[in-house]
Structure formats: structure tokens, C-alpha cells
Design a protein around this motif. Structure first.
Motif, PDB file in Angstrom:
ATOM      1  N   THR A 171       0.867  -1.345   0.104  1.00 26.23           N
ATOM      2  CA  THR A 171      -0.147   0.090   0.028  1.00 26.23           C
ATOM      3  C   THR A 171       0.657   1.212   0.053  1.00 26.23           C
ATOM      4  O   THR A 171       0.573   2.037  -0.681  1.00 26.23           O
ATOM      5  CB  THR A 171      -0.849   0.019   1.148  1.00 26.23           C
ATOM      6  OG1 THR A 171      -0.462  -0.274   2.405  1.00 26.23           O
ATOM      7  CG2 THR A 171      -2.090  -0.857   1.083  1.00 26.23           C
ATOM      8  N   ALA A 172       2.055   1.267   0.745  1.00 29.26           N
ATOM      9  CA  ALA A 172       2.771   2.463   0.998  1.00 29.26           C
ATOM     10  C   ALA A 172       3.403   2.797  -0.322  1.00 29.26           C
ATOM     11  O   ALA A 172       3.403   4.017  -0.918  1.00 29.26           O
ATOM     12  CB  ALA A 172       3.740   2.531   1.778  1.00 29.26           C
ATOM     13  N   PHE A 173       3.867   1.610  -1.307  1.00 26.40           N
ATOM     14  CA  PHE A 173       4.516   2.050  -2.628  1.00 26.40           C
ATOM     15  C   PHE A 173       3.609   1.619  -3.667  1.00 26.40           C
ATOM     16  O   PHE A 173       4.025   1.198  -4.812  1.00 26.40           O
ATOM     17  CB  PHE A 173       5.832   1.407  -2.444  1.00 26.40           C
ATOM     18  CG  PHE A 173       6.808   1.614  -1.508  1.00 26.40           C
ATOM     19  CD1 PHE A 173       7.256   3.025  -1.416  1.00 26.40           C
ATOM     20  CD2 PHE A 173       7.236   0.882  -0.835  1.00 26.40           C
ATOM     21  CE1 PHE A 173       7.878   3.352  -0.609  1.00 26.40           C
ATOM     22  CE2 PHE A 173       8.236   1.432   0.268  1.00 26.40           C
ATOM     23  CZ  PHE A 173       8.651   2.593   0.369  1.00 26.40           C
ATOM     24  N   TYR A 174       2.315   1.692  -3.335  1.00 32.80           N
ATOM     25  CA  TYR A 174       1.434   1.245  -4.537  1.00 32.80           C
ATOM     26  C   TYR A 174       1.599   1.966  -5.935  1.00 32.80           C
ATOM     27  O   TYR A 174       1.800   1.345  -6.821  1.00 32.80           O
ATOM     28  CB  TYR A 174      -0.032   1.577  -4.127  1.00 32.80           C
ATOM     29  CG  TYR A 174      -1.142   1.133  -5.080  1.00 32.80           C
ATOM     30  CD1 TYR A 174      -1.572  -0.115  -5.315  1.00 32.80           C
ATOM     31  CD2 TYR A 174      -1.832   2.196  -5.792  1.00 32.80           C
ATOM     32  CE1 TYR A 174      -2.528  -0.404  -6.310  1.00 32.80           C
ATOM     33  CE2 TYR A 174      -2.766   1.919  -6.713  1.00 32.80           C
ATOM     34  CZ  TYR A 174      -3.146   0.614  -6.877  1.00 32.80           C
ATOM     35  OH  TYR A 174      -4.076   0.278  -7.819  1.00 32.80           O
ATOM     36  N   LYS A 175       1.868   3.095  -6.027  1.00 32.85           N
ATOM     37  CA  LYS A 175       1.822   3.868  -7.247  1.00 32.85           C
ATOM     38  C   LYS A 175       3.271   3.450  -7.751  1.00 32.85           C
ATOM     39  O   LYS A 175       3.418   3.221  -9.156  1.00 32.85           O
ATOM     40  CB  LYS A 175       1.596   5.278  -7.286  1.00 32.85           C
ATOM     41  CG  LYS A 175       2.946   6.171  -6.609  1.00 32.85           C
ATOM     42  CD  LYS A 175       2.366   7.503  -6.760  1.00 32.85           C
ATOM     43  CE  LYS A 175       3.195   8.424  -6.463  1.00 32.85           C
ATOM     44  NZ  LYS A 175       3.913   8.153  -4.855  1.00 32.85           N
ATOM     45  N   GLU A 176       4.316   3.183  -7.032  1.00 33.87           N
ATOM     46  CA  GLU A 176       5.597   2.803  -7.629  1.00 33.87           C
ATOM     47  C   GLU A 176       5.684   1.452  -7.932  1.00 33.87           C
ATOM     48  O   GLU A 176       6.335   0.976  -9.077  1.00 33.87           O
ATOM     49  CB  GLU A 176       6.658   2.942  -6.289  1.00 33.87           C
ATOM     50  CG  GLU A 176       7.145   4.224  -6.042  1.00 33.87           C
ATOM     51  CD  GLU A 176       6.184   5.081  -5.092  1.00 33.87           C
ATOM     52  OE1 GLU A 176       5.147   4.574  -4.528  1.00 33.87           O
ATOM     53  OE2 GLU A 176       6.219   6.426  -5.345  1.00 33.87           O
ATOM     54  N   MET A 205      -8.046  -6.294  -8.641  1.00 32.61           N
ATOM     55  CA  MET A 205      -7.351  -7.450  -8.357  1.00 32.61           C
ATOM     56  C   MET A 205      -6.529  -7.756  -7.247  1.00 32.61           C
ATOM     57  O   MET A 205      -6.631  -9.016  -7.087  1.00 32.61           O
ATOM     58  CB  MET A 205      -6.202  -7.106  -9.783  1.00 32.61           C
ATOM     59  CG  MET A 205      -5.633  -8.468 -10.213  1.00 32.61           C
ATOM     60  SD  MET A 205      -4.312  -8.096 -11.393  1.00 32.61           S
ATOM     61  CE  MET A 205      -3.416  -9.583 -11.419  1.00 32.61           C
ATOM     62  N   ILE A 213      12.307   7.106 -10.400  1.00 29.56           N
ATOM     63  CA  ILE A 213      11.696   6.075  -9.537  1.00 29.56           C
ATOM     64  C   ILE A 213      12.870   4.780  -9.404  1.00 29.56           C
ATOM     65  O   ILE A 213      12.914   4.339 -10.780  1.00 29.56           O
ATOM     66  CB  ILE A 213      10.371   5.499  -9.709  1.00 29.56           C
ATOM     67  CG1 ILE A 213       9.276   6.608  -9.319  1.00 29.56           C
ATOM     68  CG2 ILE A 213       9.999   4.332  -8.814  1.00 29.56           C
ATOM     69  CD1 ILE A 213       7.809   6.492  -9.739  1.00 29.56           C
ATOM     70  N   SER A 229       5.935  -1.668 -12.699  1.00 28.50           N
ATOM     71  CA  SER A 229       5.381  -3.158 -13.269  1.00 28.50           C
ATOM     72  C   SER A 229       4.993  -2.853 -14.841  1.00 28.50           C
ATOM     73  O   SER A 229       5.129  -3.587 -15.701  1.00 28.50           O
ATOM     74  CB  SER A 229       4.180  -3.692 -12.503  1.00 28.50           C
ATOM     75  OG  SER A 229       4.663  -3.880 -11.265  1.00 28.50           O
ATOM     76  N   PHE A 230       4.254  -1.750 -15.086  1.00 27.31           N
ATOM     77  CA  PHE A 230       3.781  -1.246 -16.110  1.00 27.31           C
ATOM     78  C   PHE A 230       4.802  -0.665 -17.307  1.00 27.31           C
ATOM     79  O   PHE A 230       5.082  -1.171 -18.299  1.00 27.31           O
ATOM     80  CB  PHE A 230       2.542  -0.262 -16.011  1.00 27.31           C
ATOM     81  CG  PHE A 230       2.030   0.032 -17.536  1.00 27.31           C
ATOM     82  CD1 PHE A 230       1.271  -0.594 -18.010  1.00 27.31           C
ATOM     83  CD2 PHE A 230       2.096   1.475 -17.796  1.00 27.31           C
ATOM     84  CE1 PHE A 230       0.526  -0.430 -19.509  1.00 27.31           C
ATOM     85  CE2 PHE A 230       1.638   1.804 -19.185  1.00 27.31           C
ATOM     86  CZ  PHE A 230       0.856   0.984 -20.042  1.00 27.31           C
ATOM     87  N   LEU A 256      -6.338  -2.646 -10.996  1.00 25.29           N
ATOM     88  CA  LEU A 256      -5.341  -3.021 -10.110  1.00 25.29           C
ATOM     89  C   LEU A 256      -5.885  -3.367  -8.731  1.00 25.29           C
ATOM     90  O   LEU A 256      -5.695  -4.294  -8.017  1.00 25.29           O
ATOM     91  CB  LEU A 256      -4.133  -2.269 -10.252  1.00 25.29           C
ATOM     92  CG  LEU A 256      -3.009  -2.574  -9.563  1.00 25.29           C
ATOM     93  CD1 LEU A 256      -2.677  -4.128  -9.804  1.00 25.29           C
ATOM     94  CD2 LEU A 256      -1.888  -1.734  -9.771  1.00 25.29           C
ATOM     95  N   MET A 290      13.556  -1.063  -6.613  1.00 27.21           N
ATOM     96  CA  MET A 290      12.141  -1.805  -6.153  1.00 27.21           C
ATOM     97  C   MET A 290      11.859  -3.353  -6.735  1.00 27.21           C
ATOM     98  O   MET A 290      11.634  -4.144  -5.857  1.00 27.21           O
ATOM     99  CB  MET A 290      11.122  -1.067  -7.209  1.00 27.21           C
ATOM    100  CG  MET A 290      11.060   0.603  -6.802  1.00 27.21           C
ATOM    101  SD  MET A 290      10.282   0.912  -5.313  1.00 27.21           S
ATOM    102  CE  MET A 290       8.382   0.661  -5.553  1.00 27.21           C
ATOM    103  N   LYS A 301       2.886  -0.292  -9.401  1.00 25.59           N
ATOM    104  CA  LYS A 301       2.395  -0.112 -10.695  1.00 25.59           C
ATOM    105  C   LYS A 301       2.956   0.557 -11.773  1.00 25.59           C
ATOM    106  O   LYS A 301       3.234  -0.172 -12.818  1.00 25.59           O
ATOM    107  CB  LYS A 301       0.947   0.911 -10.237  1.00 25.59           C
ATOM    108  CG  LYS A 301       0.112   0.918 -11.451  1.00 25.59           C
ATOM    109  CD  LYS A 301      -1.172   1.555 -11.177  1.00 25.59           C
ATOM    110  CE  LYS A 301      -1.368   3.064 -10.654  1.00 25.59           C
ATOM    111  NZ  LYS A 301      -2.721   3.189 -10.456  1.00 25.59           N
ATOM    112  N   ILE A 302       3.648   1.471 -11.534  1.00 26.63           N
ATOM    113  CA  ILE A 302       4.567   2.206 -12.566  1.00 26.63           C
ATOM    114  C   ILE A 302       5.705   1.311 -13.149  1.00 26.63           C
ATOM    115  O   ILE A 302       6.025   1.251 -13.975  1.00 26.63           O
ATOM    116  CB  ILE A 302       4.991   3.792 -12.398  1.00 26.63           C
ATOM    117  CG1 ILE A 302       5.536   4.253 -13.724  1.00 26.63           C
ATOM    118  CG2 ILE A 302       5.896   3.761 -11.449  1.00 26.63           C
ATOM    119  CD1 ILE A 302       5.699   5.800 -13.494  1.00 26.63           C
TER     120      ILE A 302
END
Lengths: 290, 245
Positions: free
Chosen positions: A158-163, A229, A179, A168-169, A226, A184, A165-166
């Protein structure tokens, strides 16, 4: 709590941690790294035992992280020397696992650690080995470890959720805006390692791979978001754990095997009935579009 | 003349043991719109990736605005090839554009409403406002490329690298993208585009860089976009200009 309740709580914790981690394993296309790490953490656990002379939670986690990072690093290193990625994974993890197996049979003797146990786990014994906690009372040692690991996993996801995400994508974009995708990656491999180590007692090295990959792959079929998911994957993990326990109880067979089998059932159900990606929807949709 | 936005000195790079780029030297003037052209395997994508530290260099250095890459990262936007990401990833168009702002959002924070608003406006600029909440796998190739462009726009960079933004897109998207690039250019941004279609080079770009593992030629389009340079870069098997050779 009753014996059965402890087993179900323990298995559900495995299901949730593995479900969360599994989503990013699947999305980062590193599912087979889970297989590799689930084997090499054995070496980490053995090394931790040789150093501390006991099978304790924290030492096992540290040993697991060490082995997981070593695996990820060596696979990358061998790959950089022109060995195919999947081949380097196969070479590294079998070698490290073999060292673990040799160490167990030569240096460990009669400790609470054997190859059969490491591969298959034995959740039935978990409720007997308890520790006393203030306020809560007696809690099985493995369950406590799993709970702590679940909190760690939940925190990092949760703390690095957007990191997550980006990276991985589109890791190139992540790097270009500052980043650290490589850091990571290793952090993620550490999370995979501690989840695997903590789940070891309950389901063993082989079944943990099913818990890591299959619920996440099922969840992928049901949603385009996401967050959803992640939630679905955890729920599927819990469902597999609980139904697996009852299947095992009902036909009197291996609990970890039944849990892994349950993940497969949920996947098959998703694969057939999911509204967007399921087999049935592929036949039904053309009619809807008329 | 103003000082260059980019100066590349003696840059070389390899994939495993194959040298892909050899002693590349060039400078890019501010506000230019440059096409990087060359045959398949000429190292066009590798050049961009090496310049952006996404691929290791063997020799040489690159400076941006007179500074090393690390100091000016935030002033540089990169649009990778569309095929470089998994379009089945569970996310929507608006979210992908918002990712362009993650560097600005900062660690441990969620994108705010104003970030989302900026992202939505960028989508609108690319004619994609109606598709903001569409799952990205449900978009056509051209629409996906527009989402990538919108993501570059929100980064509000001074210098843009784009890897084949016009590959496999529909005519409407091609026009939309070129209009966007010209607008960026008009407000002083510098843009480098890996381009594959020699027929449109003269219409779209004011500078051309011919690459075939090393620089073949580089300069203003009207000066260097000649049959001679094209033949040198592509090695003679080319049937594009004026009905072919």
C-alpha cells in the motif's frame, strides 16, 4: 481458539500474503521467479539455522531474504553473461537448492527441518507449537510469523502502491522520472522471499508457488482495475486455503496439496465464467453486440 | 547561435558482444524537431535508450543543457515504442497519463485531484477525453499512442524523445500527433523522433539525423535530406524517393 480455527487462520494468512504478492509477480511477468525463490529460501533457512542453531522466525526471515536476493542477483548476473534468462534461473535455483539439501543432510541432523517438510509443509502440526503473547494469549509460532509478514507485505504494497504500478507497467518511464526500478525489483524479491519463508511451515516450497501465482492469475480474469485485482486475489487466496483444508479433511489427504488444488479449481471456474476473459463470454458476446 | 540542448560525444553501445552504436557525435539545437532515420538494426532505439541511461554506454558522454543526464532528468520526457509495455495491464487511460506525474507526486503520496485534472486535460488535448476511463487494452493502436503522447505532455518537459510514435497508427492519429509535436515546437520545446517513413520526413521535420550504427549525416532537412545521404544510410536498397532508384 480451537485447533481447526488456528489452521484456518494460518492458511488464510498464507492466502492473503501470497495473493497480494502474487498480483505483482503476475503483472511483472516474473511468476517463475517465485518458483526459483521458493526453492532457494531453503538454503537461507538452513544457513540461518547453522548460524543461530535454532529454527526461529526472525532468523529464518533474514536467511530467506538473503537467499532470495542472492537468487535474483545471480540470475541477473548469469543472464548478463549471455545465458538465456530462463536457463540462468534454472541453473541458479537448482544449484542453491541442492546446496541447501546437502547441508540439511550433512550438517543438521535431527533438527525440526527435513526435506520432505520443506517441500510439502505440514500445517497440521502448526497449532501445537505455541508461544505466549501479552494480551492475546497463546498463539502458534508459525501463525504469529505469518501475521507479521502479512503486515509487512500489506504495508509495502500500500505504501508504494503507485511505485509498484509504474515499475510493473513501464519501468523505463519509472526510471526516467526518478523512481529506482532496480531497487524496487530487489525490494519486491525480498517481499517474495519473506512471504515464502513464512508460508513454508504451512504449505511448503512447492505449494507456495500455487498460492502465489494461481489466485492472482484468477483475479486477473475478473477485473480491469489493479486495486480490485489485489483484493480479489487475496480473497481467492483465503477461499483456496479454507476450502483446501476442508477438502483435505473430507477425503483425508494432504492439506497443502488440497489447497493448491483449490487454487486450480478457482482458476478453472474463472477461466470458464469470467465475464470479460472467460470461455463462455467469448461465445456469448457476439450475440450481445448484434 | 544558441548553445545546444544536447551534445553527444563519442557515444558507443553494444548488445552483448555486438556493437550497435559506434562513435556517435552530434548536437541538437534548441527548438528543433528532428527525425532520426535509418534502416532496421541501425541502432535508432538504442541511441535514444543509451542517451537516457536506459542502456549502458561503452564510451562517450551526453550532456543536456550543458549538464549530465542525472541533473536534468525532470526536463526530459520519453515516449517508448508502443509495444514496449503490456497493454493488458489492469488500468485505464487516465491512470496511464497520471503516471507521467508520479515523479512530481512524490513518495508515499497518492496523485491528487489536480494531478488527475492535469492528466485529463492532456487526454483532451489528444482528443482522448471520452476514453479516459477506458481499459487500455480496449483502445486501438492509434488511441494507445495518443495516451502515450498525453502522458508525455503532462510531464511538461523541455526536451522530448519519442520512439516511433507514428508506427502503425491511423491517419487521424498521425495528424493529431504531428499537430501536437508542432505545437510543442512552437513554444520552444525540442523534440527528437525515431521515424520510419521517409516519405513524410520533409513535411514533418526541420532536422534529420541519418543513423546507421554511426552518424551518416545530420542537419537541416532541406540540406541533408538528399538521395545521396539516404543511399548511404540505407545501403542502396531503397525505393522511396521519386519512384526509386
Amino acid at each position: 481458539m480451537t485447533y481447526t480455527a488456528w489452521i484456518i487462520v494460518t492458511a488464510s494468512l498464507v492466502g492473503m500474503s501470497c495473493g497480494l504478492i502474487g498480483v505483482f509477480l503476475v503483472l511483472r511477468k516474473t511468476a517463475m521467479m517465485a518458483d526459483a525463490i521458493s526453492h532457494t529460501v531453503l538454503l537461507g533457512i538452513v544457513l540461518a539455522f547453522l548460524v543461530t542453531k535454532e529454527v526461529s522466525g526472525p532468523a529464518m526471515l533474514v536467511g530467506g531474504i538473503f537467499a532470495g536476493l542472492l537468487t535474483a542477483f545471480l540470475v541477473q548476473w548469469l543472464h548478463s553473461l549471455d545465458v538465456q534468462h530462463d536457463a540462468s534461473m534454472g541453473i541458479i535455483f537448482t544449484t542453491l537448492f541442492a546446496i541447501g539439501v546437502i547441508l540439511i543432510s550433512t550438517s543438521i541432523g535431527n533438527a525440526h527441518l527435513d526435506i520432505q517438510h520443506a517441500l510439502m509443509g505440514e500445517i497440521t502440526f502448526i497449532p501445537f507449537d505455541k508461544v505466549s503473547l501479552p494480551l492475546v494469549g497463546e498463539v502458534p509460532r508459525a501463525t504469529l510469523l505469518l501475521f507479521i509478514v502479512f503486515l509487512i507485505v500489506l504495508f509495502f504494497i500500500t505504501a508504494f502502491y503507485k511505485e509498484w504500478k509504474i515499475t510493473s507497467f513501464d519501468s523505463a518511464l519509472a526510471v526516467s522520472i526518478g523512481i529506482p526500478a532496480i531497487a524496487m525489483h530487489y525490494l519486491f524479491m525480498s517481499l517474495v522471499s519473506i512471504t515464502t519463508v513464512a508460508s513454508f511451515d504451512a504449505v511448503g516450497a512447492i505449494m507456495v508457488v500455487a498460492m502465489l501465482i494461481t489466485p492472482a492469475s484468477s483475479a486477473y480474469l475478473w477485473t480491469d482495475r489493479l486495486v480490485v485485482m489485489l483484493i480479489l486475489s487475496s480473497i481467492f487466496g483465503i477461499l483456496s486455503a479454507i476450502s483446501g483444508y476442508y477438502i483435505a479433511y473430507w477425503i483425508d489427504t494432504s492439506i497443502s496439496g488440497s489447497m493448491a488444488f483449490s487454487t486450480g479449481l478457482i482458476f478453472m471456474f474463472s477461466f470458464i465464467f469470467s465475464p470479460k476473459h472467460g470461455i463462455i463470454s467469448k461465445y456469448v458476446q457476439p450475440i450481445k453486440n448484434l | 547561435m544558441s548553445s545546444p540542448v544536447i551534445s553527444v560525444n563519442n557515444l558507443s553501445a553494444a548488445y552483448q558482444k555486438n556493437t550497435v552504436l559506434r562513435n556517435v557525435n552530434f548536437e541538437i539545437t534548441p527548438g528543433s524537431l528532428t527525425a532520426i532515420v535509418g534502416p532496421n538494426g541501425a541502432g535508432k532505439s538504442t541511441l535514444i535508450k543509451t542517451m537516457l541511461n536506459l542502456h549502458p554506454s561503452l564510451t562517450g558522454e551526453v550532456q543536456y543543457f550543458g549538464l549530465p543526464f542525472k541533473k536534468v532528468k525532470k526536463r526530459i520526457g520519453y515516449v517508448p515504442q508502443r509495444g514496449s509495455v503490456d497493454w493488458d495491464f489492469p488500468t485505464d487511460a487516465l491512470d496511464v497519463v497520471t503516471m507521467g506525474l508520479y515523479g512530481e507526486v512524490g513518495w508515499l503520496k497518492r496523485p491528487s485531484k489536480s494531478h488527475k485534472k492535469q492528466a485529463f486535460e492532456a487526454l483532451e488535448k489528444m482528443g482522448m477525453g471520452d476514453y479516459a476511463n477506458r481499459q487500455i487494452s480496449q483502445l486501438s493502436g492509434g488511441q494507445q499512442q495518443r495516451v502515450f503522447l498525453a502522458r508525455a505532455l503532462v510531464q511538461n518537459a523541455d526536451l522530448y524523445f519519442m520512439d516511433e510514435p507514428l508506427a502503425g497508427v491511423d491517419a487521424a492519429t498521425e495528424i493529431a500527433i504531428m499537430e501536437t509535436l508542432k505545437k510543442l515546437n512552437a513554444i520552444g520545446k525540442t523534440v527528437l523522433v525515431v521515424h520510419h517513413d521517409l516519405q513524410t520526413v520533409e513535411d514533418y521535420f526541420d532536422h534529420v539525423l541519418f543513423l546507421n550504427k554511426t552518424i551518416i549525416n545530420h542537419g537541416k532537412t532541406e540540406k541533408v535530406f538528399t538521395k545521396d545521404n539516404i543511399t548511404r544510410a540505407y545501403g542502396g536498397n531503397i525505393r522511396i524517393l521519386g519512384g526509386g532508384i
